[in-house]
Design a protein around this motif. Sequence first.
Motif, PDB file in Angstrom:
ATOM      1  N   PHE A 215     -20.913 -16.239  21.045  1.00 22.97           N
ATOM      2  CA  PHE A 215     -19.731 -16.113  20.195  1.00 22.97           C
ATOM      3  C   PHE A 215     -20.041 -15.416  18.868  1.00 22.97           C
ATOM      4  N   ALA A 216     -21.205 -14.824  18.760  1.00 20.98           N
ATOM      5  CA  ALA A 216     -21.629 -14.249  17.476  1.00 20.98           C
ATOM      6  C   ALA A 216     -20.777 -13.061  17.040  1.00 20.98           C
TER       7      ALA A 216
ATOM      8  N   ARG B 142     -14.819 -14.235   6.366  1.00 20.41           N
ATOM      9  CA  ARG B 142     -15.915 -14.203   5.393  1.00 20.41           C
ATOM     10  C   ARG B 142     -17.022 -15.132   5.871  1.00 20.41           C
ATOM     11  N   GLY B 143     -18.215 -14.931   5.330  1.00 16.97           N
ATOM     12  CA  GLY B 143     -19.351 -15.745   5.711  1.00 16.97           C
ATOM     13  C   GLY B 143     -20.110 -15.166   6.892  1.00 16.97           C
ATOM     14  N   ASN B 144     -21.028 -15.938   7.435  1.00 15.46           N
ATOM     15  CA  ASN B 144     -21.879 -15.489   8.534  1.00 15.46           C
ATOM     16  C   ASN B 144     -21.923 -16.531   9.639  1.00 15.46           C
ATOM     17  N   TYR B 145     -22.137 -16.038  10.857  1.00 11.73           N
ATOM     18  CA  TYR B 145     -22.232 -16.919  12.017  1.00 11.73           C
ATOM     19  C   TYR B 145     -23.516 -17.748  11.922  1.00 11.73           C
ATOM     20  N   PHE B 146     -23.559 -18.860  12.638  1.00 14.00           N
ATOM     21  CA  PHE B 146     -24.735 -19.718  12.627  1.00 14.00           C
ATOM     22  C   PHE B 146     -25.985 -18.963  13.100  1.00 14.00           C
ATOM     23  N   ASN B 147     -27.125 -19.312  12.534  1.00  9.35           N
ATOM     24  CA  ASN B 147     -28.401 -18.767  12.998  1.00  9.35           C
ATOM     25  C   ASN B 147     -28.871 -19.510  14.238  1.00  9.35           C
TER      26      ASN B 147
ATOM     27  N   MET C 158     -17.834 -23.926  10.334  1.00  8.47           N
ATOM     28  CA  MET C 158     -16.926 -22.784  10.196  1.00  8.47           C
ATOM     29  C   MET C 158     -15.497 -23.318  10.311  1.00  8.47           C
ATOM     30  N   VAL C 159     -14.573 -22.802   9.506  1.00  5.84           N
ATOM     31  CA  VAL C 159     -13.184 -23.251   9.552  1.00  5.84           C
ATOM     32  C   VAL C 159     -12.268 -22.082   9.880  1.00  5.84           C
ATOM     33  N   LYS C 160     -11.116 -22.423  10.418  1.00 10.55           N
ATOM     34  CA  LYS C 160     -10.154 -21.399  10.822  1.00 10.55           C
ATOM     35  C   LYS C 160      -9.354 -20.877   9.635  1.00 10.55           C
TER      36      LYS C 160
ATOM     37  N   ARG D  31     -19.940 -22.520   6.244  1.00 13.48           N
ATOM     38  CA  ARG D  31     -20.746 -21.383   6.687  1.00 13.48           C
ATOM     39  C   ARG D  31     -19.911 -20.111   6.787  1.00 13.48           C
ATOM     40  N   ALA D  32     -18.671 -20.241   7.294  1.00 14.01           N
ATOM     41  CA  ALA D  32     -17.826 -19.053   7.481  1.00 14.01           C
ATOM     42  C   ALA D  32     -16.384 -19.477   7.703  1.00 14.01           C
ATOM     43  N   VAL D  33     -15.486 -18.519   7.518  1.00 10.68           N
ATOM     44  CA  VAL D  33     -14.076 -18.678   7.863  1.00 10.68           C
ATOM     45  C   VAL D  33     -13.780 -17.694   8.983  1.00 10.68           C
ATOM     46  N   TYR D  34     -13.401 -18.219  10.156  1.00 12.88           N
ATOM     47  CA  TYR D  34     -13.158 -17.316  11.276  1.00 12.88           C
ATOM     48  C   TYR D  34     -11.681 -16.948  11.382  1.00 12.88           C
ATOM     49  N   SER D  35     -11.433 -15.762  11.925  1.00 14.27           N
ATOM     50  CA  SER D  35     -10.092 -15.192  11.986  1.00 14.27           C
ATOM     51  C   SER D  35      -9.211 -15.935  12.986  1.00 14.27           C
ATOM     52  N   THR D  36      -7.905 -15.835  12.799  1.00 16.77           N
ATOM     53  CA  THR D  36      -6.953 -16.423  13.747  1.00 16.77           C
ATOM     54  C   THR D  36      -6.957 -15.678  15.071  1.00 16.77           C
ATOM     55  N   THR D  37      -7.636 -14.525  15.142  1.00 13.14           N
ATOM     56  CA  THR D  37      -7.770 -13.804  16.411  1.00 13.14           C
ATOM     57  C   THR D  37      -9.073 -14.153  17.123  1.00 13.14           C
TER      58      THR D  37
END
Length: 320
Positions: A78-79, A85-90, A102-104, A128-134
Amino acid sequence: MFAMQMYYGYAFFTKQPFNIQPSDLELNIHKSAGNPSIDAIPEKKELMAFLNENPRITVLFLPDSGRSLYLYDPSGAFASEPLERGNYFNNSDFKSESSQVMVKENSIVSKLVKENNVLIDGEYKFLRAVYSTTSAFAINQNQYDSVSLLANAQEFNGQYILKNVPKKDAHYFLNIFNRYNYETELRLSRLSNKDWIRSYILQPVVLSMVLGIVFIYFSNLISYHFLLFKRKREFLIHTLYGASFSKLALRLFKHLSTFIIGGALLGTLLGSALITLSSTRPPWHLIGSSFLIHVVLSFVLLLLAFSKQKTRERAWSVML
């Protein structure tokens, strides 16, 4: 409401939930009724030990309780999902119990972030990050609004999606929980896209939405038919004096366009407002698409009803 139906329909048909593929496995795991869970520490240790020895496996856990998904993805399946904003988990994050999440985007949780920390499941975690609604994580109709590390899970009742896992490893995965008195179910093969769509549409909520849309536009067609039928003499007179079908259709569209466009705009705004109140703001291109599709379908139905009416008028004019 049309905007809401369009939004969820778009989300399902353009991107299956969690990027599910035919090779993925779906598991249901729940504590046996006669064995209530006091703590999940033993099975958690055994589960994480197994996964750390098999880092190619990706696990997505959808718990029955709470609003946070749990993820184990050192291989980065899922990377590439879009982040605001932010970065995916290492890779190393998944093998630890570090408190990060990560939050939506535009979710309730995303509005409660303070100094890069957010309260998830009763614990403050690092954002860690905010992921997109897509993103693939955001497809499940607002049930979940954050993604935590699987190592942080406190209970394991729910649904699991396993990617890149051989059948023998999937059975080993289940046996871990069987040893701790869980009831388990494994689907070794996913539905084809055709069967998936059929099973999705046949769900009671979705089926009621589909039937509702069909009923609305069928009602519109009947309404247009009776509206035009009452004006049959007017159309017949115009036809006898040389008015063409296209000119009459344009005149009719001009008179009704205000009501069609106004109704479409009002319905789209109302549907979008209801979606926004459920903590997810629909993308503007979906709002616009919903509006345009409704307008186009309304004009098509109007043209269809008018075409049938003109057919009768031609027959009457020949009889005269």
